[in-house]
Design an enzyme around this catalytic site. Structure first.
Site, PDB file in Angstrom:
ATOM      1  N   CYS A  94       9.569   1.627   3.469  1.00  0.00           N
ATOM      2  CA  CYS A  94      10.480   0.520   3.793  1.00  0.00           C
ATOM      3  C   CYS A  94      11.887   1.055   4.020  1.00  0.00           C
ATOM      4  CB  CYS A  94      10.488  -0.505   2.683  1.00  0.00           C
ATOM      5  SG  CYS A  94      11.181   0.159   1.179  1.00  0.00           S
ATOM      6  N   SER A 132       5.394  -7.041   3.223  1.00  0.00           N
ATOM      7  CA  SER A 132       5.967  -7.387   4.527  1.00  0.00           C
ATOM      8  C   SER A 132       6.728  -8.718   4.449  1.00  0.00           C
ATOM      9  CB  SER A 132       4.845  -7.479   5.566  1.00  0.00           C
ATOM     10  OG  SER A 132       3.926  -8.469   5.166  1.00  0.00           O
ATOM     11  N   GLU A 158       9.343  -4.313  12.912  1.00  0.00           N
ATOM     12  CA  GLU A 158       9.015  -3.157  12.071  1.00  0.00           C
ATOM     13  C   GLU A 158       7.685  -2.565  12.543  1.00  0.00           C
ATOM     14  OE1 GLU A 158       7.772  -3.949   7.966  1.00  0.00           O
ATOM     15  OE2 GLU A 158       8.961  -2.232   7.326  1.00  0.00           O
ATOM     16  N   PHE A 202       0.808  -1.223   0.000  1.00  0.00           N
ATOM     17  CA  PHE A 202       0.000   0.000   0.000  1.00  0.00           C
ATOM     18  C   PHE A 202       0.841   1.272   0.000  1.00  0.00           C
ATOM     19  CE2 PHE A 202       0.854  -0.156   4.572  1.00  0.00           C
ATOM     20  CZ  PHE A 202       1.015   1.186   4.869  1.00  0.00           C
ATOM     21  N   GLU A 228      -4.958  -3.649  -2.060  1.00  0.00           N
ATOM     22  CA  GLU A 228      -6.404  -3.375  -2.063  1.00  0.00           C
ATOM     23  C   GLU A 228      -6.746  -2.134  -1.238  1.00  0.00           C
ATOM     24  OE1 GLU A 228      -4.639  -5.717  -0.706  1.00  0.00           O
ATOM     25  OE2 GLU A 228      -5.694  -6.931   0.785  1.00  0.00           O
ATOM     26  N   LYS A 279      -1.151  -6.970  -9.324  1.00  0.00           N
ATOM     27  CA  LYS A 279      -2.116  -7.110  -8.226  1.00  0.00           C
ATOM     28  C   LYS A 279      -1.701  -6.079  -7.182  1.00  0.00           C
ATOM     29  CE  LYS A 279      -2.998  -8.316  -4.521  1.00  0.00           C
ATOM     30  NZ  LYS A 279      -3.361  -7.287  -3.515  1.00  0.00           N
TER      31      LYS A 279
HETATM   32  P1  NAD Z   1       1.586  -6.664   2.980  1.00  0.00           P
HETATM   33  O1  NAD Z   1       2.620  -7.715   3.017  1.00  0.00           O
HETATM   34  O2  NAD Z   1       0.469  -6.715   3.964  1.00  0.00           O
HETATM   35  O3  NAD Z   1       0.870  -6.665   1.523  1.00  0.00           O
HETATM   36  C1  NAD Z   1       1.619  -6.660   0.340  1.00  0.00           C
HETATM   37  C2  NAD Z   1       0.805  -7.355  -0.746  1.00  0.00           C
HETATM   38  O4  NAD Z   1       0.565  -8.710  -0.354  1.00  0.00           O
HETATM   39  C3  NAD Z   1      -0.558  -6.716  -0.997  1.00  0.00           C
HETATM   40  O5  NAD Z   1      -0.805  -6.691  -2.377  1.00  0.00           O
HETATM   41  C4  NAD Z   1      -1.519  -7.649  -0.252  1.00  0.00           C
HETATM   42  O6  NAD Z   1      -2.790  -7.712  -0.879  1.00  0.00           O
HETATM   43  C5  NAD Z   1      -0.826  -8.983  -0.341  1.00  0.00           C
HETATM   44  N1  NAD Z   1      -1.109  -9.828   0.832  1.00  0.00           N
HETATM   45  C6  NAD Z   1      -1.363  -9.413   2.103  1.00  0.00           C
HETATM   46  N2  NAD Z   1      -1.570 -10.469   2.913  1.00  0.00           N
HETATM   47  C7  NAD Z   1      -1.449 -11.572   2.149  1.00  0.00           C
HETATM   48  C8  NAD Z   1      -1.538 -12.978   2.419  1.00  0.00           C
HETATM   49  N3  NAD Z   1      -1.809 -13.445   3.634  1.00  0.00           N
HETATM   50  N4  NAD Z   1      -1.345 -13.843   1.403  1.00  0.00           N
HETATM   51  C9  NAD Z   1      -1.057 -13.394   0.162  1.00  0.00           C
HETATM   52  N5  NAD Z   1      -0.965 -12.069  -0.146  1.00  0.00           N
HETATM   53  C10 NAD Z   1      -1.152 -11.176   0.834  1.00  0.00           C
HETATM   54  O7  NAD Z   1       2.328  -5.252   3.033  1.00  0.00           O
HETATM   55  P2  NAD Z   1       1.689  -3.803   3.142  1.00  0.00           P
HETATM   56  O8  NAD Z   1       1.151  -3.609   4.506  1.00  0.00           O
HETATM   57  O9  NAD Z   1       0.814  -3.512   1.979  1.00  0.00           O
HETATM   58  O10 NAD Z   1       3.008  -2.903   2.949  1.00  0.00           O
HETATM   59  C11 NAD Z   1       3.879  -2.603   3.993  1.00  0.00           C
HETATM   60  C12 NAD Z   1       5.055  -3.550   4.033  1.00  0.00           C
HETATM   61  O11 NAD Z   1       5.739  -3.541   2.790  1.00  0.00           O
HETATM   62  C13 NAD Z   1       6.106  -3.148   5.061  1.00  0.00           C
HETATM   63  O12 NAD Z   1       6.557  -4.310   5.719  1.00  0.00           O
HETATM   64  C14 NAD Z   1       7.219  -2.533   4.223  1.00  0.00           C
HETATM   65  O13 NAD Z   1       8.502  -2.581   4.805  1.00  0.00           O
HETATM   66  C15 NAD Z   1       7.132  -3.368   3.010  1.00  0.00           C
HETATM   67  N6  NAD Z   1       7.762  -2.705   1.881  1.00  0.00           N
HETATM   68  C16 NAD Z   1       8.984  -3.162   1.491  1.00  0.00           C
HETATM   69  C17 NAD Z   1       9.632  -2.534   0.462  1.00  0.00           C
HETATM   70  C18 NAD Z   1      10.972  -3.006   0.023  1.00  0.00           C
HETATM   71  O14 NAD Z   1      11.426  -2.539  -0.985  1.00  0.00           O
HETATM   72  N7  NAD Z   1      11.622  -3.910   0.716  1.00  0.00           N
HETATM   73  C19 NAD Z   1       9.040  -1.446  -0.197  1.00  0.00           C
HETATM   74  C20 NAD Z   1       7.787  -1.026   0.217  1.00  0.00           C
HETATM   75  C21 NAD Z   1       7.153  -1.665   1.264  1.00  0.00           C
END
Ligand code: NAD
Length: 497
Positions: free
Chosen positions: A281, A226, A382, A149, A176, A173
């Site tokens: 991140c 994450s 985090e 997000f 959401e 994808k």
């Molecule tokens: P998230 O892991 O909750 O979601 C990321 C994606 O995975 C979304 O599209 C979501 O729909 C999907 N998703 C969520 N739960 C899922 C599940 N159980 N099974 C399958 N798919 C699932 O992350 P977020 O809250 O949207 O974003 C924040 C996180 O992203 C933080 O941990 C941040 O550090 C990380 N991030 C990392 C970088 C990097 O370059 N390393 C960059 C940006 C964000």
């Protein structure tokens, strides 16, 4: 209420599932729209469309693909205000920050415009007598991106401009929580002349993600999110024989050496810890105070953290906007509660911030902890909010060990005037992206972005040459054009003569 649908085959299409997610304006706390969450069959149908589009798109000369990308670049510039407002309205970050993130995405588009050059192969004449050898990089097929997000435009743009410039077709994808900006980018790609089916957006949650992981026609998966989900994506993509890069979470340290320009370090920390409400991140969520600098550092930081201007992202005076959802706000607040229980000193407490006229918005003020130690959960985990922890150490070596022992390895910075300390730090630190007197060391589009340790599962980072390699496979041709003399069958390992 507005319903956000999918984009497949060059147009918005309604999904087959009744499942919908809620999309909020974090500044007001109001639900603004609903987003359709895809079923497995929605995803599979989109893949069929992308597979068909690959047959012709992959054969287009790279120069022609580059021209579409170039037109897309112009359209992003032309529509940047609208795109920025979409980011602010669903993510909450302040306008200029959102615009900056769009620019960082645009830079990858600019990089991808050079695809004819970037795809040039290698040629060796006479690797054996009258035998030549050349190598080339060819696209993979249908590839997918799953994004978080916190950067609804930039993170998808780390992926798809390069993937499609290389000749692949793409299924995105997005998160959401803020799906509107990626959908608008899809429309702009069509307007730029991208053939239907080359770029598709499927909105959804875990069901759509699992459908991506299981679909045999998806050849590669790029993920950013994450760490637990990144690990899941990595394992299941590999199990289903896909190429995968899965970028995860982070806990980034900024080392403040006693000899540094302290104003520079404090200003760097303020932007890096509280910018985008800490939802980056590459946010610097731990300040490591070395030697006797701790008291002065905390005193300067606390004054600035207390004066932080928190408000709606569209208000030009706001320095920090709200968090993305109420659930996330509660999670961040609970971490601040935890830090107090764990015995850290809460120097600035932003938990009770209330904004007049925006009482339901997802706001929290900047929080600052002092005397955090490596055993506390607020240090290890985090938080992804505007919470800065100060850890005090005696020496440079102790600072480096602290950072190297942490499970995450995304970004790190050091502020110092000592070239020896800076160079040793860059060389020895076990982190993927390093800043020296630079607060947020995000590499430019023509370099590559990626952390180490549990911040990245897979072998390649995003964009730059790592991106070109990830989205192509290598083919090497060895050729001979016989001129009259026919060789006899050889039954031993061929060696060049
Ligand atoms: P998230 O892991 O909750 O979601 C990321 C994606 O995975 C979304 O599209 C979501 O729909 C999907 N998703 C969520 N739960 C899922 C599940 N159980 N099974 C399958 N798919 C699932 O992350 P977020 O809250 O949207 O974003 C924040 C996180 O992203 C933080 O941990 C941040 O550090 C990380 N991030 C990392 C970088 C990097 O370059 N390393 C960059 C940006 C964000």
């Amino acid at each position: 209420m507005k319903l956000i649908e999918h984009f497949v085959g060059g147009k918005i299409i309604p999904g087959s599932s009744d499942k919908k997610g809620k999309v909020y304006n974090p500044a007001t706390g109001e639900q603004e729209s609903e987003v359709r969450l895809a079923s497995k069959s929605d995803l599979d149908q989109a893949v069929e469309v992308a597979k068909k589009a690959f047959e012709t798109w992959s054969l287009k000369p790279p120069l022609q693909r580059a021209r579409v990308i170039f037109k897309f670049k112009e359209l992003i510039e032309k529509n940047s205000e609208e795109l920025t407002k979409l980011i602010v309205s669903e993510h909450g970050k302040v306008y200029e920050d959102a615009r900056g993130s769009l620019t960082r995405g645009l830079e990858v588009v600019e990089f991808a415009c050079g695809i004819p050059h970037l795809l040039k192969g290698e040629y060796s004449e006479n690797v054996g007598t009258d035998v030549d050898s050349y190598s080339m990089r060819q696209p993979l097929g249908v590839v997918a991106g799953i994004t978080p997000f916190n950067f609804p435009a930039m993170v998808p743009m780390w992926m798809f401009p390069i993937a499609i410039a290389c000749g692949n077709t793409f299924i995105l994808k997005p998160s959401e929580k803020d799906p509107s900006c990626p959908l608008r980018l899809a429309e702009l790609l069509s307007e730029a002349g991208l053939p239907d089916g080359v770029f598709n957006v499927i909105n959804g949650d875990k069901e759509a993600v699992d459908a991506i992981l299981e679909n045999k026609d998806i050849k590669a998966v790029s993920f950013v999110g994450s760490t637990p989900i990144a690990k899941y994506i990595y394992e299941n993509s590999a199990k289903n024989e896909k190429r995968v890069q899965a970028l995860g979470g982070a806990k980034n340290h900024l080392v403040v050496m006693p000899d540094c320009d302290l104003d520079g370090a404090v200003n760097g920390l303020m932007g890096a810890a509280y910018g985008s409400a800490g939802e980056r991140c590459m946010a610097q969520s731990v300040a490591v105070a070395v030697g006797d600098i701790g008291d002065e550092l905390v005193s300067r930081l606390s004054k600035k953290a207390e004066a932080l201007k928190v408000g709606p992202g569209m208000d030009k005076t706001s320095e920090m906007g709200p968090l993305v959802t109420k659930e996330h706000l509660e999670k961040v607040k609970s971490y601040v509660d935890l830090g107090v229980e764990e015995g850290a000193k809460l120097v600035v407490d932003g938990r009770n911030l209330k904004l007049q006229g925006y009482e339901n918005g997802f706001y929290i003020g900047g929080c600052l902890f002092d005397h955090v130690n490596k055993d506390m959960r607020i240090y290890k985990e985090e938080i992804f909010g505007p919470v800065l922890s100060v850890v005090r150490v005696k020496t440079f070596e102790e600072a480096a060990k602290l950072i190297n022992d942490h499970e995450y390895g995304n970004g790190v910075s050091i502020y110092t005037r000592d070239g020896d300390a800076g160079r040793t730090f860059a060389s020895k630190i076990q982190i993927g992206m390093v800043g020296i007197n630079v607060p947020i060391p995000v590499p430019m589009a023509f370099h590559s972005f990626g952390g180490w340790k549990r911040s990245l599962f897979g072998d390649s980072g995003m964009h730059g040459m790592e991106g070109i390699k990830f989205y192509t496979k290598l083919k090497t041709v060895t050729s001979r054009w016989p001129s009259g003399v026919r060789s006899n069958a050889e039954f031993v390992m061929p060696t060049m003569k």
